[in-house]
Design a protein around this motif. Sequence first.
Motif, mmCIF file in Angstrom:
data_model
loop_
_atom_site.group_PDB
_atom_site.id
_atom_site.type_symbol
_atom_site.label_atom_id
_atom_site.label_comp_id
_atom_site.label_asym_id
_atom_site.label_seq_id
_atom_site.Cartn_x
_atom_site.Cartn_y
_atom_site.Cartn_z
ATOM 1 N N ARG A 7 81.232 117.494 -18.414
ATOM 2 C CA ARG A 7 81.590 116.547 -19.477
ATOM 3 C C ARG A 7 81.972 115.218 -18.854
ATOM 4 N N LEU A 8 81.300 114.164 -19.299
ATOM 5 C CA LEU A 8 81.532 112.811 -18.816
ATOM 6 C C LEU A 8 81.441 111.837 -19.982
ATOM 7 N N ARG A 9 81.851 110.600 -19.737
ATOM 8 C CA ARG A 9 81.527 109.523 -20.667
ATOM 9 C C ARG A 9 80.090 109.071 -20.393
ATOM 10 N N VAL A 10 79.461 108.507 -21.387
ATOM 11 C CA VAL A 10 78.089 108.031 -21.219
ATOM 12 C C VAL A 10 78.010 107.013 -20.092
ATOM 13 N N ARG A 36 69.890 119.684 -28.408
ATOM 14 C CA ARG A 36 70.206 118.273 -28.161
ATOM 15 C C ARG A 36 70.717 117.691 -29.469
ATOM 16 N N LEU A 37 72.001 117.333 -29.484
ATOM 17 C CA LEU A 37 72.649 116.871 -30.707
ATOM 18 C C LEU A 37 73.506 115.647 -30.433
ATOM 19 N N ARG A 38 73.751 114.911 -31.501
ATOM 20 C CA ARG A 38 74.715 113.810 -31.469
ATOM 21 C C ARG A 38 75.617 113.976 -32.683
ATOM 22 N N ARG A 39 76.897 114.251 -32.411
ATOM 23 C CA ARG A 39 77.846 114.527 -33.480
ATOM 24 C C ARG A 39 79.155 113.783 -33.226
ATOM 25 N N SER A 75 69.428 108.076 -23.481
ATOM 26 C CA SER A 75 69.099 108.116 -24.907
ATOM 27 C C SER A 75 69.509 109.454 -25.496
ATOM 28 N N ALA A 76 70.099 109.407 -26.697
ATOM 29 C CA ALA A 76 70.459 110.653 -27.380
ATOM 30 C C ALA A 76 69.212 111.422 -27.795
#
Length: 310
Positions: A95-98, A258-261, A70-71
């Motif tokens: 760094r990975l994909r979700v 914690r961010l979602r951009r 969860s973001a």
Amino acid sequence: MRWPSAKFWGYTAIVLAVSAILHWKWSQGQIESARQKLMARQRAVAVELGPRWFPLRERVEGWALDLARSAGDELVDREALKAWDFRELAGIYLRLRVDEATSVDAIRKNAQRSLRDAFTACLLRVPNPNPLVGAECKRTRDCQTGEYCNEADRCSRPAQPFNLRVAYRTMHVLSDEWVRDAQDASSDLRLRLLESSFDDTVRDDVPLAAELLTRAQYYLVVLDEPAEGATTTEALLAVPHMARVGVWRLSDGKPILRLRREASGNLIGGTPSVEASVLEARQRQANSCALALAVREAIGDTTAAAVHPR
């Protein structure tokens, strides 16, 4: 000419068979002795480094799994950042994909493709050496003290942040998989290869990795969310997409960011004469840099708006 009797050949066959069995037993004894010596050395390294590496690995993997599930709510701890700007410190990066962070095993496997990129270059303030100017090398032992043989086969001082994939690769000699490989090795050649690899890792890579992990003060993770039509990581990073960014302080485990951009940058200067692969690589860099600038704006960096991600 009289040929030897059948009895002679029978005795000869028996002698050869017994000799072969004795040689096989001797060889197996030698292999087992070498295996036990190698395992004893591995256990000694595990006793020394395990208490430092295993707890850290469990924490960073847990944080990555939580962010992948969860973001979460947006978090920017401005008070902590006033006195503790992680961008100027030593840290660890992943760094990975979700969809590559669904389990501990998935993280360890997919982390091998995690690389430092334009995101860290545009976000952090730590001066890093040019990875292409050092002396050519094949192994770290070819380099001077304090340097390592990087991905470009050049001697270089370790760059910040320290990529978690390098730690996984280095500390593989402490893993259950390595122990199983050593226990299953049934030939002298295979055991010699494991021993040679172990020697190289312990002598060249482990001291440097242990120092960098000890110096690290934060953990930075970026998880790229999927985008329609982008089936590979390279394709995903080249198109606009959302990404989750998290920062934790290692000293106390405190979440700082914690961010979602959106990772979406404008590619300036591209011309039809440039190859498509080059344009795509530049677009990946622009998108990653745009994501970093969005993070900088979120934490209150007023200079971020004046920088064009390109």
